[in-house]
Write an enzyme that holds these catalytic residues in place. Structure first.
Site, PDB file in Angstrom:
ATOM      1  CB  CYS A   2     -25.408  -2.952  16.664  1.00 58.67           C
ATOM      2  SG  CYS A   2     -24.759  -4.516  16.191  1.00 58.67           S
ATOM      3  NE  ARG A  27     -32.433  -3.056  11.059  1.00 54.36           N
ATOM      4  CZ  ARG A  27     -31.240  -2.829  10.500  1.00 54.36           C
ATOM      5  NH1 ARG A  27     -30.703  -1.632  10.632  1.00 54.36           N
ATOM      6  NH2 ARG A  27     -30.645  -3.766   9.854  1.00 54.36           N
ATOM      7  CD1 TRP A  74     -28.655  -9.971  14.812  1.00 54.60           C
ATOM      8  CD2 TRP A  74     -28.711  -7.939  13.934  1.00 54.60           C
ATOM      9  NE1 TRP A  74     -29.933  -9.699  14.482  1.00 54.60           N
ATOM     10  CE2 TRP A  74     -30.004  -8.471  13.939  1.00 54.60           C
ATOM     11  CE3 TRP A  74     -28.506  -6.676  13.426  1.00 54.60           C
ATOM     12  CZ2 TRP A  74     -31.090  -7.773  13.463  1.00 54.60           C
ATOM     13  CZ3 TRP A  74     -29.578  -5.980  12.956  1.00 54.60           C
ATOM     14  CH2 TRP A  74     -30.867  -6.521  12.978  1.00 54.60           C
ATOM     15  CG  ASN A 100     -23.394  -0.951  14.003  1.00 56.89           C
ATOM     16  OD1 ASN A 100     -23.452  -2.132  13.686  1.00 56.89           O
ATOM     17  ND2 ASN A 100     -24.106  -0.010  13.410  1.00 56.89           N
ATOM     18  N   GLY A 101     -20.392  -2.726  13.414  1.00 54.18           N
ATOM     19  CA  GLY A 101     -19.597  -2.831  12.186  1.00 54.18           C
ATOM     20  C   GLY A 101     -18.747  -4.091  12.214  1.00 54.18           C
ATOM     21  CD  GLU A 487     -33.858  -3.190  -8.938  1.00 49.65           C
ATOM     22  OE1 GLU A 487     -34.770  -3.897  -9.419  1.00 49.65           O
ATOM     23  OE2 GLU A 487     -34.048  -2.390  -7.995  1.00 49.65           O
ATOM     24  CE  LYS A 491     -35.578   0.769  -7.284  1.00 47.61           C
ATOM     25  NZ  LYS A 491     -35.885  -0.648  -7.351  1.00 47.61           N
ATOM     26  CD  GLU A 494     -39.662   1.178  -8.436  1.00 49.69           C
ATOM     27  OE1 GLU A 494     -40.768   0.777  -8.041  1.00 49.69           O
ATOM     28  OE2 GLU A 494     -38.604   0.637  -8.098  1.00 49.69           O
ATOM     29  CG  HIS A 510     -31.174 -10.833 -31.928  1.00 53.02           C
ATOM     30  ND1 HIS A 510     -30.942 -11.534 -33.094  1.00 53.02           N
ATOM     31  CD2 HIS A 510     -30.145 -11.126 -31.108  1.00 53.02           C
ATOM     32  CE1 HIS A 510     -29.842 -12.248 -32.964  1.00 53.02           C
ATOM     33  NE2 HIS A 510     -29.334 -12.028 -31.764  1.00 53.02           N
ATOM     34  CE  LYS A 609     -40.639  -0.907   0.471  1.00 53.09           C
ATOM     35  NZ  LYS A 609     -39.577  -0.769  -0.559  1.00 53.09           N
TER      36      LYS A 609
HETATM   37  C1  AGP Z   1     -39.304  -2.344  -6.265  1.00 53.96           C
HETATM   38  O1  AGP Z   1     -38.632  -1.095  -6.288  1.00 53.96           O
HETATM   39  C2  AGP Z   1     -40.783  -2.195  -6.264  1.00 53.96           C
HETATM   40  N1  AGP Z   1     -41.199  -1.463  -5.121  1.00 53.96           N
HETATM   41  C3  AGP Z   1     -41.528  -3.527  -6.443  1.00 53.96           C
HETATM   42  O2  AGP Z   1     -41.155  -4.037  -7.701  1.00 53.96           O
HETATM   43  C4  AGP Z   1     -41.235  -4.621  -5.389  1.00 53.96           C
HETATM   44  O3  AGP Z   1     -39.940  -5.095  -5.550  1.00 53.96           O
HETATM   45  C5  AGP Z   1     -42.231  -5.776  -5.618  1.00 53.96           C
HETATM   46  O4  AGP Z   1     -43.543  -5.295  -5.402  1.00 53.96           O
HETATM   47  C6  AGP Z   1     -41.973  -6.979  -4.698  1.00 53.96           C
HETATM   48  O5  AGP Z   1     -42.140  -6.590  -3.375  1.00 53.96           O
HETATM   49  P1  AGP Z   1     -41.583  -7.555  -2.225  1.00 53.96           P
HETATM   50  O6  AGP Z   1     -40.098  -7.632  -2.390  1.00 53.96           O
HETATM   51  O7  AGP Z   1     -42.002  -6.908  -0.949  1.00 53.96           O
HETATM   52  O8  AGP Z   1     -42.223  -8.905  -2.412  1.00 53.96           O
END
Ligand code: AGP
Length: 614
Positions: A2, A27, A74, A100-101, A487, A491, A494, A510, A609
């Site tokens: 908020c 936001r 919100w 906020n919260g 995941e 992380k 990447e 396996h 991104k």
């Molecule tokens: C995640 O850390 C990466 N930046 C990448 O795998 C990302 O999740 C993927 O490109 C999907 O992006 P989106 O969620 O915007 O669709």
């Protein structure tokens, strides 16, 4: 988050407050309001809808005064109505509060106040805070002391700002838990308080940030910060650099770190307007499927890329185990070319932070051309996915995610999917209000629990020191922890460029077990759930071959300490929301390792991104 803005000084408060709220509008919100002390009279204006609604109200009914507070909201508890918009008054009408919260124990407190004769005009938890503050102010005559006593009664994560016409020239503020940031702006003969830096930076660059349970008392020329034990504490004054990027980053070295630490607040925001603990219900107004529509779903296809695909793998468990609807999960880049068998009774759920990922959008178009309804679970407001989704978009409200490595959007996706599973289960009669409430209580507690994990004192720099030279790492998990292992590996790879692989722990024998030696770090996600004993066996198998184990498990674990070179524990929650908690250490481990290796954390090489190309 908020928007929260307060001002005390020599200028007219309203323009400062409204401009500050506008700086926080990235936001979005569903209502806005302002309260100004007009020489002993409290002038309050509120409106449903965007900030422009409040501006229109002020144009016809302006407020006067040099001290005030303003808020964009919100809905958390209660509908989106003017009555529920902040600020909220106490019983006397002379004390006013914005927040906020979420106050986790607001129901108990509200019932106690009603028993003492209080009446309430809104459905909000914030009004409960106002009434408590008014009671303590009446007995102490000191607004800061009244806030200190009020804060001691609240459970949850909150940012609170208040004023009273009986405490002229004085604003009070507090931060409880980790959900709501509070930043104080120190000006020349004026003071500012806000939920984020952009609301202040036009007026002063001298700011300080409240810590958990600080109580601040501001006048135009003074700032006193106290602790719950009433001791006075000094918080360092930061002089903000003038470049917008660092302003947005606040006190954090990287956006990724800021976004990791925003998660307690984000996980409060994603719930706003969607859960009602009293009624034991979930509502998803932005999902355009009513009960009949949700009951008519024959099966669900979830499609996404990267981190979002990992989230969808967790979503499969949530929807199948809670709502009992069959779910298949596909990489979008695979789904769109495999000639899937689709029928109109299915639902395609596309999960995406940016809502612009080319493969995901193409998968949505393919489903739509086959007559399949498409629902987006998405963060970016106004993105293409929200425009092409035919069954609506479950918005994540995580705010802009600048770091290329997704963190807060990932955990918001997990909670968004959990809400979807609950909503479908509610529509299909699988969950009743009574059986829904434990899920809602676990959701409400999550924000504080994430804050506890973020602040548990784990020495990630030391862990990074031990990982920085490794050429590879293996992440293991079972069932709901398997996508979290994937995941965690993504992380790490990447942003630190260390090759890392996530694997179902049951599959280690396996093949991957051939990799085990005394150099390979094996990160085992082993919360105390139905797979725990099997994970203990996997850890023993790694140790028997001289492997290195870093374990993530539940608080109070007594078995892994002697097996693992490091153990990170997370609080107890239900199996589905434990995935949020076990994700946090993996984010911090990847971040610390990348920083230790001098990598460009926010903009790793070769990445973008949003992958808007195929
Ligand atoms: C995640 O850390 C990466 N930046 C990448 O795998 C990302 O999740 C993927 O490109 C999907 O992006 P989106 O969620 O915007 O669709």
């Amino acid at each position: 988050m908020c928007g929260i803005v307060g001002y005390v000084g020599a200028r007219a408060a309203a323009p400062v407050i409204v401009d500050g709220l506008a700086r926080l509008e990235y936001r979005g919100y569903d209502s806005a309001g302002i309260a100004v002390d007009n020489q002993g009279t409290l002038d309050i204006r509120r409106s449903v809808g965007k900030l422009s609604g409040l501006t229109a109200v002020l144009a016809t009914a302006p407020v006067q005064g040099t001290m005030g507070i303003g808020h964009t909201r919100w809905a958390t508890h209660g509908d989106v109505t003017e009555q529920n918009a902040h600020p909220h008054r106490d019983a006397s009408g002379r004390v006013v509060v914005i927040q906020n919260g979420i106050v986790e124990n607001y129901l108990e407190l509200k019932n106690d106040l009603i028993a003492e004769g209080h009446t309430f005009v809104s459905q909000t938890d914030t009004e409960v805070i106002a009434h408590l503050l008014g009671v303590h102010f009446a007995t102490t005559g000191n607004l800061a002391e009244a806030l200190r006593r009020t804060a001691a009664m609240l459970k949850g994560g909150n940012a609170i700002v208040a004023l009273s016409v009986d405490a002229p020239g004085t604003l009070v503020a507090t931060r409880i838990g980790h959900a709501g940031g509070v930043v104080i702006g120190i000006g020349e003969g004026e003071m500012f308080v806000a939920s984020d830096v952009p609301a202040i930076v036009d007026h002063t660059r001298n700011v300080c940030f409240l810590e958990d349970h600080d109580i601040a008392e501001l006048t135009a020329t003074s700032l006193v910060i106290r602790r719950p034990d009433d001791s006075v504490v000094d918080r360092p004054i930061t002089r903000l650099a003038w470049d917008p990027v660092s302003i947005e980053r606040g006190p954090y070295k990287h956006f990724m770190l800021k976004e990791i630490h925003e998660q307690p607040r984000v996980l409060t925001d994603v719930l706003r307007g969607r859960i009602d603990l009293e009624a034991g219900t979930v509502r998803l107004d932005d999902v355009l499927l009513d009960d009949a529509g949700l009951r008519g779903i024959s099966s669900i296809v979830m499609t996404a890329c990267g981190t979002a695909w990992h989230a969808a793998l967790v979503g499969k468990f949530m929807i199948e185990q809670i709502a009992r609807v069959p779910v298949q999960v596909d990489y979008a880049s695979e789904f769109r070319y495999r000639e899937p068998v689709l029928d109109a009774k299915m639902l395609l759920v596309a999960v995406s932070q940016s809502g612009e990922t080319a493969d995901t959008l193409a998968a949505m178009e393919l489903a739509r051309s086959a007559g399949v309804r498409t629902l987006a679970i998405v963060n970016a407001v106004g993105s293409q996915a929200t425009r092409v989704a035919t069954a609506g978009s479950l918005m994540l409200h995580a705010g802009p995610e600048i770091g290329v490595a997704s963190t807060k959007a990932f955990t918001a996706m997990l909670v968004g999917q959990y809400l979807l599973a609950l909503r479908i289960a509610q529509a299909r009669g699988v969950l009743t209000p009574a059986t829904m409430r434990p899920h809602l209580r676990a959701l409400i507690a999550l924000s504080s629990q994430v804050g506890d994990v973020l602040n548990d004192g784990t020495d990630y720099a030391a862990l990074a020191e031990s990982l920085q030279h490794t050429s590879s790492a293996l992440f293991l998990g079972r069932q709901l922890s398997y996508p979290i292992a994937l995941e965690g590996a993504l992380k790490l790879k990447e942003i630190s460029y260390i090759h890392a692989e996530g694997y179902p722990a049951g599959e280690m024998k396996h093949g991957p077990i051939a990799l085990i030696d005394d150099r390979l770090p094996v990160i085992c996600i082993a919360p105390q759930d139905a797979s725990y004993d099997k994970m203990l066996s996997n850890v023993s198998q790694v140790k028997a071959r001289g492997g290195r184990v870093i374990a993530i498990t539940s608080v109070g674990d007594a078995h892994l300490a002697e097996q693992a070179e490091a153990v990170i524990t997370v609080p107890a929650s239900n199996p589905w929301l434990t995935t949020v908690l076990t994700s946090i250490p993996l984010q911090l481990l990847a971040y610390a390792t990348a920083v230790r290796r001098g990598a460009d954390v926010d903009q790793p090489r070769n990445l973008a991104k949003s992958v808007t190309v195929e």
